[in-house]
Scaffold this motif. Structure first.
Motif, PDB file in Angstrom:
ATOM      1  N   GLU A   1     123.115  -0.788   6.948  1.00  0.00           N
ATOM      2  CA  GLU A   1     122.576   0.036   5.870  1.00  0.00           C
ATOM      3  C   GLU A   1     123.587   1.025   5.285  1.00  0.00           C
ATOM      4  O   GLU A   1     123.343   1.635   4.246  1.00  0.00           O
ATOM      5  CB  GLU A   1     121.350   0.796   6.380  1.00  0.00           C
ATOM      6  CG  GLU A   1     121.630   2.081   7.174  1.00  0.00           C
ATOM      7  CD  GLU A   1     122.153   1.850   8.587  1.00  0.00           C
ATOM      8  OE1 GLU A   1     122.244   2.837   9.339  1.00  0.00           O
ATOM      9  OE2 GLU A   1     122.477   0.704   8.952  1.00  0.00           O
TER      10      GLU A   1
ATOM     11  N   GLY B   1     112.796  -1.189   4.471  1.00  0.00           N
ATOM     12  CA  GLY B   1     113.689  -2.063   5.233  1.00  0.00           C
ATOM     13  C   GLY B   1     112.946  -3.219   5.869  1.00  0.00           C
ATOM     14  O   GLY B   1     113.437  -4.356   5.887  1.00  0.00           O
TER      15      GLY B   1
ATOM     16  N   ALA C   1     121.530   2.338   1.988  1.00  0.00           N
ATOM     17  CA  ALA C   1     120.231   1.734   1.696  1.00  0.00           C
ATOM     18  C   ALA C   1     119.114   2.719   2.043  1.00  0.00           C
ATOM     19  O   ALA C   1     119.043   3.216   3.170  1.00  0.00           O
ATOM     20  CB  ALA C   1     120.061   0.449   2.487  1.00  0.00           C
TER      21      ALA C   1
ATOM     22  N   ARG D   1     121.378  -5.225  -0.358  1.00  0.00           N
ATOM     23  CA  ARG D   1     122.202  -5.369   0.845  1.00  0.00           C
ATOM     24  C   ARG D   1     122.054  -6.780   1.435  1.00  0.00           C
ATOM     25  O   ARG D   1     123.039  -7.394   1.850  1.00  0.00           O
ATOM     26  CB  ARG D   1     121.797  -4.309   1.863  1.00  0.00           C
ATOM     27  CG  ARG D   1     122.818  -4.075   2.967  1.00  0.00           C
ATOM     28  CD  ARG D   1     124.153  -3.649   2.378  1.00  0.00           C
ATOM     29  NE  ARG D   1     124.077  -2.417   1.622  1.00  0.00           N
ATOM     30  CZ  ARG D   1     124.473  -1.224   2.071  1.00  0.00           C
ATOM     31  NH1 ARG D   1     124.972  -1.131   3.278  1.00  0.00           N
ATOM     32  NH2 ARG D   1     124.389  -0.163   1.303  1.00  0.00           N
TER      33      ARG D   1
ATOM     34  N   TYR E   1     117.746  -2.210  -0.136  1.00  0.00           N
ATOM     35  CA  TYR E   1     117.783  -3.195   0.954  1.00  0.00           C
ATOM     36  C   TYR E   1     117.875  -4.617   0.417  1.00  0.00           C
ATOM     37  O   TYR E   1     118.566  -5.465   0.989  1.00  0.00           O
ATOM     38  CB  TYR E   1     116.563  -3.030   1.863  1.00  0.00           C
ATOM     39  CG  TYR E   1     116.651  -1.844   2.783  1.00  0.00           C
ATOM     40  CD1 TYR E   1     117.509  -1.839   3.875  1.00  0.00           C
ATOM     41  CD2 TYR E   1     115.879  -0.710   2.560  1.00  0.00           C
ATOM     42  CE1 TYR E   1     117.599  -0.749   4.720  1.00  0.00           C
ATOM     43  CE2 TYR E   1     115.967   0.389   3.398  1.00  0.00           C
ATOM     44  CZ  TYR E   1     116.825   0.370   4.473  1.00  0.00           C
ATOM     45  OH  TYR E   1     116.915   1.452   5.307  1.00  0.00           O
TER      46      TYR E   1
ATOM     47  N   HIS F   1     120.022  -1.490  12.464  1.00  0.00           N
ATOM     48  CA  HIS F   1     120.704  -1.373  11.168  1.00  0.00           C
ATOM     49  C   HIS F   1     119.973  -2.077  10.037  1.00  0.00           C
ATOM     50  O   HIS F   1     120.350  -1.886   8.867  1.00  0.00           O
ATOM     51  CB  HIS F   1     122.141  -1.877  11.283  1.00  0.00           C
ATOM     52  CG  HIS F   1     123.033  -0.935  12.033  1.00  0.00           C
ATOM     53  ND1 HIS F   1     123.441   0.269  11.524  1.00  0.00           N
ATOM     54  CD2 HIS F   1     123.570  -1.018  13.285  1.00  0.00           C
ATOM     55  CE1 HIS F   1     124.204   0.892  12.396  1.00  0.00           C
ATOM     56  NE2 HIS F   1     124.307   0.134  13.482  1.00  0.00           N
TER      57      HIS F   1
ATOM     58  N   GLN G   1     117.960   1.860   9.914  1.00  0.00           N
ATOM     59  CA  GLN G   1     118.837   3.034  10.071  1.00  0.00           C
ATOM     60  C   GLN G   1     119.340   3.072  11.502  1.00  0.00           C
ATOM     61  O   GLN G   1     118.590   2.776  12.446  1.00  0.00           O
ATOM     62  CB  GLN G   1     118.056   4.318   9.748  1.00  0.00           C
ATOM     63  CG  GLN G   1     118.881   5.577   9.767  1.00  0.00           C
ATOM     64  CD  GLN G   1     118.011   6.819   9.646  1.00  0.00           C
ATOM     65  OE1 GLN G   1     117.501   7.344  10.630  1.00  0.00           O
ATOM     66  NE2 GLN G   1     117.826   7.285   8.407  1.00  0.00           N
TER      67      GLN G   1
END
Length: 524
Positions: free
Chosen positions: A183, A262, A202, A211, A208, A237, A240
């Motif tokens: 992230e 996420g 992120a 990513r 996200y 990850h 977080q």
């Protein structure tokens, strides 16, 4: 759940059910000026009669970011051959904007223990061809299973040459054990990176999604997804670093919003079943589950993040869990603290009991995120984010393995970016002078690309301090390859020559064997 959200969840579930239709009913749609399948294809969650097919539709990169409006109808085909001359099933699925135009097709009615080919179509665009397979029937004892396990693929730390070599190793199944994305943003002025990106940290769903799109743009990773089915779990990850349940380094409400974003992006980009979505807010996702490979192997996939207690003696708002001296942190010894949560602990205990009672499972596999065995540092420090930070929870799992005594128990992990091979021992009883029994075997794999952050000299010192650690190396990246037969489990630690080289060669760093009925790995 309000009516809108209930309808959303029902629509997503219906979109996952394979709807078949004759070829003449297809409408090819308009010609596209771009490739909507730029993130590739994937499959996962295989059973004896089905599998999940995945892709995600992307807009034209030259168009506005919100160019895709409304649901899209995507066609799919499954065949016995790569030329799609012998079609087994075909149908259509809806790609909903609320789920990032991702597609999850849940196939049923397939033959057990065989390979298939699949592809998707939108307008005149055709995806890459993927290869997938079903598992052997539950009552069958197959002669072999080739299982790859991997984790931790930070984009900027290295290239994905490992995935290229994994394709050549031709596994039946890939277990991905967490940290599919990272992230973080790249710190300005960073040096020694294999490649760079400009994405911000992120925080939101769009962050996200971007990513995942970055990571999935890698051709070697796409090829590995297309080579065979995957079973995936997450670690930290994907949301977080070092988060625990509903707590992270932000204030509570801000963190929960970030976590739910996420988790939704994880579902959107993985070949998961719709049943894993427990609610439309994505405030919970069913990640722990089982996968059976006939009577040869029963895989218990765990979730070490969603239900854990906050790390012992960690101050609120801090970014890392760190390590502590046990004498300075009495909270470590609290018997109520759990890494898995009470419900998941009971679920795993019941699964191990069933493996032992039915006498039909050769290998009970506990696939989770990190190193299970103790890693006592010479300094006396103890990690609080791994199983070392939850010693009572580890003791309960050890007691479960000892009490039920499955025929063979093997633990797989990742997270630490190092190869560790361990004898999993019961807790020693002080004052008895009796060596602890070996209950199981553990293989904790290195990363695909993420750096280890330590030196081999330090790792060697840790290994000397922990006699149950049979092998520990930190300097190379790669994956684990397990060849499993009824009588033997063989793990090959596959490592790259140089993760900074996209064309790196590969070798086997070490190979360990576990014999049927004899707990503990032995160097081959």
């Amino acid at each position: 759940m309000n009516l809108h959200r209930r309808t959303f969840l029902q629509s997503a579930s219906l979109a996952a059910v394979a709807a078949t239709l004759p070829r003449w009913a297809w409408s090819r749609g308009p010609a596209l000026q771009h490739d909507p399948f730029r993130l590739g294809v994937a499959s996962g969650e295989p059973t004896a009669d089905g599998v999940v097919l995945w892709t995600r539709i992307l807009p034209d990169p030259a168009a506005a970011p919100d160019a895709l409006q409304g649901p899209l109808t995507v066609h799919w085909e499954l065949a016995h051959d790569a030329a799609f001359r012998r079609i087994v099933q075909r149908g259509q699925a809806q790609a909903w904007p609320a789920l990032g135009h991702s597609v999850h097709v849940e196939l049923r009615g397939l033959q057990a223990d065989r390979w298939y080919h699949y592809r998707f179509m939108l307008g005149d665009a055709v995806s890459a061809t993927g290869r997938t397979r079903t598992t052997p029937a539950d009552a069958q004892l197959p002669a072999a299973l080739r299982l790859a396990f991997a984790s931790c693929q930070r984009w900027e730390d290295g290239h994905y040459a490992a995935w290229h070599h994994l394709c050549a190793d031709a596994p039946d199944l890939v277990l991905f054990l967490g940290d599919y994305i990272y992230e973080n943003a790249i710190t300005p002025g960073s040096t020694g990176l294999a490649r760079v990106h400009t994405l911000p940290p992120a925080r939101t769903l769009d962050d996200y999604r971007a990513r995942y799109a970055l990571h999935k743009s890698d051709p070697a990773l796409q090829a590995a997804h297309a080579a065979c089915p995957w079973a995936v779990v997450w670690d930290d990850h994907e949301v977080q670093n070092d988060y625990a349940a509903d707590r992270g380094s932000l204030d509570a409400s801000a963190f929960v919003a970030q976590r739910n974003a996420g988790w939704q992006a994880f579902y959107e980009h993985m070949p998961l079943r719709a049943a894993s979505m427990l609610n439309a807010e994505f405030s919970s996702l069913q990640i722990y589950r089982r996968l059976r490979w006939g009577r040869l192997a029963h895989l218990h996939l765990l979730d070490n993040r969603q239900y854990r207690h906050w790390q012992a003696c960690r101050k609120p708002g801090t970014r890392s869990a760190g390590a502590v001296h046990p004498a300075d942190c009495p909270e470590l010894a609290d018997p109520q603290r759990s890494l898995l949560g009470t419900a998941q602990e009971h679920w795993l205990d019941a699964g191990l009991a069933a493996d032992a009672q039915h006498k039909t499972t050769q290998w009970s596999v506990i696939a989770q995120q990190t190193l299970f065995s103790p890693r006592r540092y010479p300094s006396g420090l103890q990690s609080t984010d791994s199983w070392d930070g939850y010693p009572a929870a580890r003791a309960r799992l050890l007691q479960s393995i000892a009490r039920h005594a499955p025929r063979n128990t093997v633990l797989l992990g990742g997270d630490i970016h190092q190869n560790y091979v361990c004898q999993v021992q019961e807790d020693a009883v002080p004052g008895t002078g009796t060596a602890p029994r070996v209950l199981a075997s553990e293989f904790c794999g290195t990363s695909i690309s993420s750096r280890s952050g330590t030196t081999q000299a330090r790792v060697d010192a840790i290994a000397r301090h922990n006699p149950h650690v049979l092998f520990a190396r930190c300097e190379q990246r790669g994956y684990g390859l397990a060849d499993i037969t009824p009588g033997r489990w063989t793990t090959s630690l596959r490592v790259l020559d140089d993760a900074m080289d996209a064309d790196s060669g590969i070798s086997t760093q070490a190979r360990f064997v576990v014999e049927d009925g004899r707990a503990g790995p032995v160097l081959a």
